[in-house]
Design a protein around this motif. Structure first.
Motif, PDB file in Angstrom:
ATOM      1  N   PHE A 160      34.021  23.956  45.266  1.00 47.48           N
ATOM      2  CA  PHE A 160      35.229  23.792  44.446  1.00 47.48           C
ATOM      3  C   PHE A 160      36.371  24.636  45.005  1.00 47.48           C
ATOM      4  CE2 PHE A 160      37.842  24.918  40.734  1.00 47.48           C
ATOM      5  CZ  PHE A 160      38.150  23.648  40.240  1.00 47.48           C
ATOM      6  N   GLU A 161      36.054  25.880  45.426  1.00 49.16           N
ATOM      7  CA  GLU A 161      37.099  26.732  45.989  1.00 49.16           C
ATOM      8  C   GLU A 161      37.585  26.182  47.337  1.00 49.16           C
ATOM      9  OE1 GLU A 161      35.723  30.724  46.180  1.00 49.16           O
ATOM     10  OE2 GLU A 161      35.671  31.016  44.011  1.00 49.16           O
ATOM     11  N   GLU A 162      36.681  25.673  48.128  1.00 53.37           N
ATOM     12  CA  GLU A 162      37.092  25.091  49.415  1.00 53.37           C
ATOM     13  C   GLU A 162      37.991  23.877  49.196  1.00 53.37           C
ATOM     14  OE1 GLU A 162      33.525  24.254  51.532  1.00 53.37           O
ATOM     15  OE2 GLU A 162      33.178  26.358  52.112  1.00 53.37           O
ATOM     16  N   ALA A 163      37.644  23.055  48.209  1.00 46.17           N
ATOM     17  CA  ALA A 163      38.493  21.899  47.902  1.00 46.17           C
ATOM     18  C   ALA A 163      39.863  22.352  47.414  1.00 46.17           C
ATOM     19  CB  ALA A 163      37.808  21.032  46.855  1.00 46.17           C
TER      20      ALA A 163
ATOM     21  N   VAL B 101      41.601  25.074  48.353  1.00 44.59           N
ATOM     22  CA  VAL B 101      42.496  25.535  49.427  1.00 44.59           C
ATOM     23  C   VAL B 101      42.909  24.373  50.328  1.00 44.59           C
ATOM     24  CG1 VAL B 101      41.490  27.831  49.383  1.00 44.59           C
ATOM     25  CG2 VAL B 101      40.573  26.137  50.973  1.00 44.59           C
ATOM     26  N   GLN B 102      42.133  23.284  50.315  1.00 45.89           N
ATOM     27  CA  GLN B 102      42.476  22.141  51.161  1.00 45.89           C
ATOM     28  C   GLN B 102      43.403  21.157  50.456  1.00 45.89           C
ATOM     29  OE1 GLN B 102      38.707  20.490  52.330  1.00 45.89           O
ATOM     30  NE2 GLN B 102      38.212  22.192  53.710  1.00 45.89           N
ATOM     31  N   ALA B 103      43.536  21.325  49.128  1.00 47.30           N
ATOM     32  CA  ALA B 103      44.364  20.391  48.375  1.00 47.30           C
ATOM     33  C   ALA B 103      45.839  20.623  48.671  1.00 47.30           C
ATOM     34  CB  ALA B 103      44.094  20.549  46.882  1.00 47.30           C
ATOM     35  N   GLU B 104      46.614  19.576  48.553  1.00 45.32           N
ATOM     36  CA  GLU B 104      48.059  19.646  48.780  1.00 45.32           C
ATOM     37  C   GLU B 104      48.709  20.216  47.526  1.00 45.32           C
ATOM     38  OE1 GLU B 104      51.568  19.624  50.570  1.00 45.32           O
ATOM     39  OE2 GLU B 104      49.702  19.021  51.538  1.00 45.32           O
TER      40      GLU B 104
ATOM     41  N   THR C 206      43.511  29.379  53.692  1.00 46.33           N
ATOM     42  CA  THR C 206      42.880  28.279  54.424  1.00 46.33           C
ATOM     43  C   THR C 206      41.382  28.446  54.234  1.00 46.33           C
ATOM     44  OG1 THR C 206      42.673  29.551  56.476  1.00 46.33           O
ATOM     45  CG2 THR C 206      44.728  28.296  56.135  1.00 46.33           C
ATOM     46  N   ARG C 207      40.623  27.488  54.682  1.00 44.18           N
ATOM     47  CA  ARG C 207      39.175  27.560  54.492  1.00 44.18           C
ATOM     48  C   ARG C 207      38.590  28.792  55.169  1.00 44.18           C
ATOM     49  NH1 ARG C 207      34.885  22.578  55.514  1.00 44.18           N
ATOM     50  NH2 ARG C 207      33.008  23.717  54.813  1.00 44.18           N
ATOM     51  N   ASP C 208      39.146  29.176  56.299  1.00 44.44           N
ATOM     52  CA  ASP C 208      38.616  30.332  57.034  1.00 44.44           C
ATOM     53  C   ASP C 208      39.061  31.646  56.417  1.00 44.44           C
ATOM     54  OD1 ASP C 208      37.407  28.593  58.766  1.00 44.44           O
ATOM     55  OD2 ASP C 208      39.110  28.576  60.161  1.00 44.44           O
TER      56      ASP C 208
END
Length: 835
Positions: A338-341, A343-346, A372-374
């Motif tokens: 959920f957290e990765e999604a 940071v990738q969301a616009e 970012t994901r990293d």
């Protein structure tokens, strides 16, 4: 009513201080912090860290500062968003109902107050109404999740309590928040510090650590925790050798921390309990590493027990063994994805605050937009466990709404709900909350493990309640010592068995060992006092238990008893045989010269005395105590009276009858011998009756003479009555001896001086020996000595008076003739005439 009035007054002051934040400033809101819905929840999370320079004024603190981002609070924030998204997508929980949220960044107390007041604003307005009756009040948020610290939670709970808006904290663990009279609407999904303290104390007890140091941190969490831990540990017999607090202003290497390290060394404790928050715990352990404190056991409170913030302090691997309590490991499934999604969301672009507006960034987080994901904050174990508590709090509110809206009946009846109604439903969630709103979950017991290339947190046990218990797998702990032995932490080692502790100084854990006195023992339940043994028990010096006392009584089956019984039985047989022999030869000169029928009285009196000896065997009773000595004394008096009067008569007949014929005839005619025997016996009878009445010998158990024996005996063994009776017998013995000695020149057949002297001397020696022994010895063989004295007196009387006569009757019949007696008298007369 007084409590509610106090809360309302405090709320008015808060409104006055923060009014500008509600009505004078425009909010620049991020959509990630706000979600519309049928029912709203407010979330209070520390997305930024407080700093010493934060303003202490009634103004909302600017939270969005550079380099102050709090990754831990970020994970809590995302856990709430995930929970609400899952509930809104669920068809079983709140179907057709959508939950919304307003999430606030509470980096300071002022920000927490602002967020709480925002949650209390009336729906569709920007203000709070102060009413006399708040039961129909409908605030913007039906429940509040958070905040994190005890201080912020206490402030929020005080503001929400008059409105009974449910406040569910995920990290505020202070026990003071459990007081429902002050905080009726407060609940939490983290265990109370009261349970944490119980767990830590039980952990100390499990390893036998009773001499510890205690370090806390400034603030409610550390200070209240240290106070509760000190009280609880002291109640359980644990001594606090050193106690101190890490202040907010503490810096590594400053004078305050150097002094603390010095005092910690001087305390000489192996175990140090650190009840502190993460920030000040890091300062403390940096100081520990700098001071090179090693070879200790550090017991961690849950706030830093599994914190990488502490474990990554350089050089901390050398401080020793770290054990601690941590929130039970629970996972929020899907949180990382959920957290990765996220940071990738616009998200678009976050615009700057208008110039000069001084707008609050309470719902702004520039760092959240730059991930970012990293570069996303790492979801570590501590954050995951706290995130689960926030996640569970949201679900507790949802289940309460589910019940309140009638969803279990098939369809949710959406309508107006009041906070007190929801609070009532949430508190009935017995899977999460206890009766006072505390979490029912327990703790994990963890140990830091540096055995690999890097540290890890190893779960070695757990604590649960109700009932409260602690389970630890000790084999999983890698101790810092070379032999992997459990370290000891005591001021003084345990005393040997039978040695009590004598406290030295103010701490009961510091003591010297003193041997218990004889007759006392050391019970394990009280190591400081030797307890006396019972009356029927005894203990040598330095004993840890009592032993049964040995009953001392002359039993029938003792070897010495067999000897005495045999001798006494032989004496009785001899007395009976002599009585029969004298009856057969009653008319012979020997029997007549011995007293004739008076001999049967003498033999009977000796037999009575002999029968008394049987009362000395076995456990004393009232009859045996009464019959031990008094009948013997009376019987021996009769024997001595007969012996005295017989000796007197012989002397008087041969030496004085011709000189005073009148007295002689009066003596004979008035039965003087019989009267003397009766009178003398009556005197002794009266003495014995007085003895038995006034100084009654009673069976008793004597405990004083010997610590390990119970003497079963009769009381008043040497009473005045006993002494008077035997003094009278002594007087009669002297008289008998005197008259026998006066007749030492009588005819041979009438001369009894030698035999009587022998028997009386044996009587004297026997009783002198007994009284001498009794004056210096009161042991278990004293009754045996008493019996020997009685038996010696009886045997002496029989052997000295009757045995020679039996010899003449049986083996010298020639001497038992009238001619022989007349010849002896004639010879005596010639000798008297020649002189």
């Amino acid at each position: 009513m007084l409590l509610r009035a106090t809360h309302l007054l405090g709320l008015q002051l808060s409104l006055a201080c923060c009014c500008w934040a509600l009505g004078c400033h425009e909010m620049a809101s991020s959509p990630d912090f706000s979600l519309p819905g049928d029912y709203l929840m407010a979330g209070l999370f520390p997305l930024h860290t407080n700093s010493p320079w934060v303003r202490r004024k009634p103004e909302v603190t600017l939270c969005d500062r550079p380099n102050s981002f709090n990754g831990h609070g970020y994970h809590l924030f995302q856990a709430m968003r995930l929970a609400i998204e899952q509930i809104n997508n669920s068809t079983s929980l709140l179907p057709n109902i959508t939950l919304g949220y307003e999430i606030y960044d509470v980096c300071s107390e002022s920000a927490s107050v602002y967020a709480t007041l925002r949650a209390l604003t009336l729906q569709g307005t920007q203000h709070i109404e102060i009413r006399g009756n708040l039961s129909d009040y409908t605030p913007m948020a039906v429940a509040v999740i958070g905040p994190d610290t005890t201080k912020h939670a206490a402030t929020a709970a005080a503001l929400l309590s008059p409105f009974l808006v449910p406040l569910i904290s995920y990290e505020a663990s202070s026990a003071m928040l459990s007081v429902k009279r002050q905080y009726p609407s407060f609940l939490r999904t983290i265990p109370s510090d009261e349970k944490q303290v119980e767990t830590m104390v039980l952990l100390l007890q499990r390893f036998g650590w009773v001499w510890i140091s205690l370090v806390g941190s400034d603030g409610d969490y550390g200070q209240l925790g240290v106070q509760a831990l000190e009280e609880r540990a002291t109640q359980q017999g644990i001594c606090i050798a050193f106690k101190d607090t890490v202040p907010f202003s503490a810096q590594v290497g400053d004078e305050r921390m150097r002094d603390m390290m010095h005092d910690l060394v001087q305390a000489k404790t192996t175990v140090v309990v650190v009840f502190a928050n993460r920030q000040l715990a890091r300062v403390f352990f940096q100081s520990v590493v700098l001071a090179e404190l090693t070879d200790r056991v550090w017991v961690a409170s849950e706030d830093w027990a599994i914190s990488s913030h502490i474990a990554e302090v350089p050089g901390i691997q050398g401080i020793g063994t770290v054990l601690g309590v941590a929130i039970q490991k629970r996972l929020v499934w899907g949180l990382l994805d959920f957290e990765e999604a996220y940071v990738q969301a616009e998200k678009g672009t976050l615009g700057p605050c208008p110039q000069g507006s001084q707008c609050s960034s309470n719902q702004l987080c520039r760092e959240c937009w730059t991930f970012t994901r990293d570069r996303m904050p790492t979801l570590r174990a501590f954050s995951m466990r706290s995130a689960y508590n926030a996640y569970r709090a949201v679900y507790a509110v949802a289940r309460g709404l589910h019940q309140l809206l009638g969803c279990p009946l098939g369809a949710c009846a959406m309508g107006t709900i009041y906070p007190w109604q929801l609070l009532e439903k949430i508190r009935k969630d017995t899977l999460i909350f206890s009766d006072n709103g505390d979490s029912l979950s327990g703790y994990d017991i963890i140990a830091w493990d540096w055995s690999g290339s890097k540290w890890t947190f190893k779960t070695i046990g757990s604590s649960t309640w109700y009932p409260f218990q602690l389970v630890i797998n000790k084999t999983q702990i890698q101790w810092h010592g070379e032999d992997n032995q459990v370290p000891t932490s005591v001021c003084t080692g345990n005393c040997s068995k039978g040695f009590r502790r004598m406290v030295l100084g103010i701490h009961h854990c510091c003591f010297s060992c003193v041997s218990c006195e004889a007759g006392t023992f050391l019970n394990e339940s009280d190591p400081y006092r030797c307890q006396p043994c019972g009356k029927e028990e005894w203990a040598p010096q330095g004993s840890s238990t009592c032993f049964p006392r040995t009953l001392v009584v002359l039993t029938w089956h003792d070897p010495i008893s067999w000897v005495l019984l045999a001798a006494n039985t032989v004496l009785l047989l001899l007395l009976a045989g002599t009585a029969g022999l004298f009856a057969w030869y009653l008319d012979t000169p020997v029997v007549r010269s011995a007293g004739g029928r008076l001999c049967f009285l003498m033999l009977g009196s000796l037999a009575v005395g002999s029968c008394c000896l049987y009362c000395f065997f076995g456990e004393p009773t009232l009859p045996t105590c009464l019959l031990r000595l008094a009948p013997f004394a009376l019987g021996f008096t009769i024997f001595l009276s007969c012996l005295t009067v017989r000796s007197f008569q012989l002397v008087f007949i041969f030496k004085f009858s011709a000189k005073v014929p009148t007295f002689y005839h009066a003596w004979v005619q008035n039965h003087g011998a019989e009267l003397f025997v009766v009178f003398s016996s009556m005197v002794q009878l009266l003495v014995c009756l007085m003895w038995l009445a006034v100084w009654t010998p009673l069976p008793t158990r004597e405990y004083q003479r010997f610590p390990h024996l119970v003497m079963l005996e009769c009381t008043q063994a040497n009473s005045p009555g006993f002494m008077l009776s035997f003094t009278y017998n002594g007087f009669l013995s002297v008289c008998a001896f005197a008259f026998s000695y006066l007749g030492n020149d009588l005819p041979e057949n009438y001369n009894e001086a030698k035999c009587v002297t022998f028997s009386l001397l044996l009587n004297f020696v026997s009783w002198i020996t007994f009284f001498t022994t009794a004056s210096v010895y009161q042991g278990k063989h004293l009754p045996t000595v008493n019996m020997l004295a009685i038996l010696s007196s009886l045997c002496g009387g029989f052997c000295g008076y009757f045995l020679p006569k039996c010899y003449v009757i049986l083996w010298r019949p020639d001497l038992n003739s009238t001619e022989h007696f007349q010849a002896s008298i004639q010879d005596y007369t010639r000798r008297r005439g020649s002189t």
